[in-house]
Design a protein around this motif. Structure first.
Motif, PDB file in Angstrom:
ATOM      1  N   UNK A   1       0.824  -1.201   0.000  1.00  0.00           N
ATOM      2  CA  UNK A   1       0.000   0.000   0.000  1.00  0.00           C
ATOM      3  C   UNK A   1       0.864   1.259   0.000  1.00  0.00           C
ATOM      4  N   UNK A   2       0.287   2.334  -0.471  1.00  0.00           N
ATOM      5  CA  UNK A   2       0.958   3.632  -0.501  1.00  0.00           C
ATOM      6  C   UNK A   2       0.667   4.381   0.793  1.00  0.00           C
TER       7      UNK A   2
ATOM      8  N   UNK B   1      -7.091   3.456   4.492  1.00  0.00           N
ATOM      9  CA  UNK B   1      -7.190   3.695   5.930  1.00  0.00           C
ATOM     10  C   UNK B   1      -6.680   5.099   6.190  1.00  0.00           C
ATOM     11  N   UNK B   2      -7.417   5.863   6.989  1.00  0.00           N
ATOM     12  CA  UNK B   2      -6.973   7.189   7.387  1.00  0.00           C
ATOM     13  C   UNK B   2      -6.815   7.208   8.901  1.00  0.00           C
TER      14      UNK B   2
ATOM     15  N   UNK C   1      -4.375  18.962  12.082  1.00  0.00           N
ATOM     16  CA  UNK C   1      -4.643  17.544  12.272  1.00  0.00           C
ATOM     17  C   UNK C   1      -3.648  16.752  11.435  1.00  0.00           C
ATOM     18  N   UNK C   2      -2.908  15.870  12.088  1.00  0.00           N
ATOM     19  CA  UNK C   2      -1.986  14.995  11.355  1.00  0.00           C
ATOM     20  C   UNK C   2      -2.792  13.856  10.758  1.00  0.00           C
ATOM     21  N   UNK C   3      -2.744  13.741   9.439  1.00  0.00           N
ATOM     22  CA  UNK C   3      -3.470  12.687   8.733  1.00  0.00           C
ATOM     23  C   UNK C   3      -2.473  11.765   8.053  1.00  0.00           C
ATOM     24  N   UNK C   4      -2.526  10.500   8.410  1.00  0.00           N
ATOM     25  CA  UNK C   4      -1.697   9.497   7.759  1.00  0.00           C
ATOM     26  C   UNK C   4      -2.611   8.633   6.899  1.00  0.00           C
ATOM     27  N   UNK C   5      -2.363   8.633   5.606  1.00  0.00           N
ATOM     28  CA  UNK C   5      -3.191   7.919   4.641  1.00  0.00           C
ATOM     29  C   UNK C   5      -2.486   6.643   4.203  1.00  0.00           C
ATOM     30  N   UNK C   6      -3.203   5.544   4.229  1.00  0.00           N
ATOM     31  CA  UNK C   6      -2.716   4.284   3.694  1.00  0.00           C
ATOM     32  C   UNK C   6      -3.663   3.912   2.562  1.00  0.00           C
TER      33      UNK C   6
ATOM     34  N   UNK D   1      -4.362   2.977  -4.010  1.00  0.00           N
ATOM     35  CA  UNK D   1      -3.997   3.770  -5.180  1.00  0.00           C
ATOM     36  C   UNK D   1      -3.608   5.173  -4.718  1.00  0.00           C
ATOM     37  N   UNK D   2      -2.373   5.608  -4.971  1.00  0.00           N
ATOM     38  CA  UNK D   2      -1.958   6.947  -4.552  1.00  0.00           C
ATOM     39  C   UNK D   2      -2.850   8.059  -5.101  1.00  0.00           C
ATOM     40  N   UNK D   3      -3.526   7.804  -6.221  1.00  0.00           N
ATOM     41  CA  UNK D   3      -4.397   8.817  -6.811  1.00  0.00           C
ATOM     42  C   UNK D   3      -5.595   9.142  -5.928  1.00  0.00           C
ATOM     43  N   UNK D   4      -5.846   8.314  -4.910  1.00  0.00           N
ATOM     44  CA  UNK D   4      -6.982   8.544  -4.008  1.00  0.00           C
ATOM     45  C   UNK D   4      -6.646   9.470  -2.842  1.00  0.00           C
TER      46      UNK D   4
END
Length: 299
Positions: A2-3, A52-53, A62-67, A70-73
């Motif tokens: 995952x990205x 997953x956020x 707000x620290x947001x870590x995105x998993x 597709x990186x385009x999302x």
């Protein structure tokens, strides 16, 4: 693999985090939402696949870590994260309006910047609202968790990270049309309401679009078993209606009694005219007058 991507989400200060994160975590659906490593985390159904956020409050953002699959999302996930935390609200305008009421003014002054905890998926929240009709928060979470395990899409193994309890995406309305009524541990009338709702959502007879709140309200309210509390809950938490109000909510009634506000629904509605167009935010301040887990920042 995952990205992974990290972003800082800005907002207009002030932002009161305790009821915002407290509400999300106290009502979290097992397998879909959790509090983990100091952050609220949840799975997201995104165009390119599961995501997953993780959202962690800070003084400046707000620290947001995105998993992401597709990186385009990434931009879409960020938009949904902002919706969950109501980060586009204008707390200065909201609080100025509510401070004009002598009962609300002390609540606002004590903890300004309350937001309305939101949902990334209006269909999901509508289902959860029906599950929560006339039951405790714990019971609603139990019912939702069963639907997730039975009908949700599993996340890829290891996708959510070590120690996470996230396992699934919340099931779509179409997936929930396959629910057997016998697997629902609730009264017959609520079973019928739930199955009618998911069929209407799957068929497009009810479209819950934040860009069309009046139409969504009307279509949802026309379904059997869907009353004003459910309609306004969905409007408030999933459609971004800043003026949605829940006079019949038990918590609101208890808070009204404690604060000396009118006890009858119609009298409270009349009093709440002064809170327009921000009655959804007044609701957060009223709930905050109660001793409940939704008002406590997760440990």
């Amino acid at each position: 693999m995952p990205h992974a991507e990290e972003r800082t989400l800005g907002f207009t200060a002030p932002l009161r985090a305790d009821n915002l994160f407290g509400h999300l975590v106290a009502t979290a659906v097992p397998g879909v939402e959790e509090w983990h490593d100091g952050a609220y985390r949840r799975s997201l159904d995104l165009p390119g696949g599961p995501g997953v956020v993780a959202l962690q409050p800070g003084a400046d953002g707000i620290r947001a870590v995105l998993t992401l699959t597709d990186p385009a999302d990434a931009d879409r996930a960020t938009t949904l994260a902002r919706r969950i935390l109501d980060l586009d609200a204008d707390p200065v305008a909201v609080d100025a309006t509510l401070r004009a009421d002598p009962v609300l003014a002390p609540l606002v002054d004590a903890a300004p910047g309350r937001r309305v905890p939101g949902s990334p998926d209006p269909d999901e929240f509508a289902v959860r609202a029906v599950l929560g009709q006339q039951v405790s928060t714990a019971a609603a979470r139990t019912h939702a968790g069963r639907l997730v395990r039975g009908h949700g899409t599993p996340l890829p193994e290891g996708f959510a990270g070590a120690g996470s309890t996230l396992t699934h995406l919340f099931p779509s309305a179409a997936a929930l049309t396959a629910v057997d009524p016998d697997e629902l541990g609730m009264p017959r009338t609520r079973k019928r309401t739930l199955l009618t709702l998911v069929q209407a959502l799957a068929d497009g007879d009810v479209v819950l679009d934040p860009a069309g709140v009046p139409a969504a309200r009307a279509a949802l309210g026309a379904l059997p078993g869907i009353g004003p509390w459910t309609v306004d809950s969905v409007a408030m938490r999933a459609l971004g209606d800043p003026d949605a109000f829940l006079p019949s909510d038990l918590g609101i009634r208890v808070a009204a009694e404690r604060l000396g506000l009118p006890g009858r629904d119609r009298d409270l509605v009349a009093r709440a005219e002064a809170w327009r167009p921000y009655r959804a935010y007044a609701t957060q301040y009223l709930w905050a007058a109660l001793d409940h887990a939704v008002n406590v920042m997760p440990g």
